[in-house]
Scaffold this active site. Sequence first.
Site, short mmCIF file in Angstrom:
data_model
loop_
_atom_site.label_atom_id
_atom_site.label_comp_id
_atom_site.label_asym_id
_atom_site.label_seq_id
_atom_site.Cartn_x
_atom_site.Cartn_y
_atom_site.Cartn_z
N GLU A 180 -1.29 -12.21 -1.83
CA GLU A 180 -1.50 -12.81 -3.13
C GLU A 180 -2.13 -14.19 -2.89
OE1 GLU A 180 2.03 -12.58 -5.58
OE2 GLU A 180 2.72 -10.80 -4.54
N LYS A 201 -7.45 -13.48 -5.50
CA LYS A 201 -6.92 -12.93 -4.26
C LYS A 201 -8.02 -12.49 -3.29
CE LYS A 201 -3.07 -11.11 -6.98
NZ LYS A 201 -2.48 -9.87 -7.53
#
Length: 295
Positions: free
Chosen positions: A3, A66
């Site tokens: 992430e 991301k």
Amino acid sequence: MPELPEVETMRRGIRKITGRRIHDVCFPQLESKSRRLKSITILPQPKRLRIRLKNRVITSIDRLGKRVALRLDSKDTLVFEPRMTGLLLVNDPPDDEYVRFGMEFVDGPIRFVWYWDRRGLGSVRLFSEKQLATVLGPNQLGPDALLISVDQLRQRFSPSRRAIKVALLDQKAVAGIGNLYASEILHLAGIHPEKQCNRIPHANWQVIHAAIREVLEKAIRYEGSTLSDGTYRNSLNKTGKYQNHHRVYNRAGQPCPRCRDALIRRIVQAQRSTFYCGKCQRKRLPAKSANTENA
DNA sequence: CATATGTCCTGAGAGC
DNA sequence: TGCTCTCAGGACATAT
């Protein structure tokens, strides 16, 4: 599950190739005889990609939610999208079948950058300026989670009837938050993950905004989270350390670190695990008791 | 339009 | 031991 914090760690891990020339690129997985694995997405085709990358200079390295984006002097942008198990590793070519792509540099402290991906859900793609704007422009990717303002957050979320946890995962709404950090953020903010956005009081968006920054910035300082499968590594192949600071993620049945009383619960939202404390994150405010001032 | 669900991929671990 | 099954969750496609 890279992430924002993990991808930011990857970006920092390769930032010394800024200003360097790509001497050559290779595709180890395609060149090996092992036909066991499916190929990851590489666009354009390796042969054409190599032509467009060779001898190009990397002018800057950004993070797009991301994804890691290398801007080139040709105005093209090379985008790495790690999804679940992708990594960017530096130097020491890891000798295994999961190395999908490599870049070689002649000068500077970094000789090689490798894209490694076990499950292969990720991709390596080269975009022209125009392609990048249509594929990863502001219509497809919301403001970065570390840059979004309180007002932007409120404007984008508060009209929605979706559960706040599900909405936080929507990259069009805000970019960078994934399943792990969504649970962590909501626990710090004291918001129930199933609370519908349009039922969250105006003032609470400030609290959520602060929690987003606090959790993500701390996770970056600890270079992301390496879970029990050990997959995620920084660019030097070292584990992250933020897993030691998780408040709720993967901690079902353990006492809440805040109230030290209730046990962390696991529920499923949108086919993904959510972890929270039923005491610290109430769906409704506790009913006011008429007898509290009884003395 | 907003929101919900299905799909891809591999390895680990459970159960028999 | 070795087989089958389920699960993990990124982004995107398709369905409601």
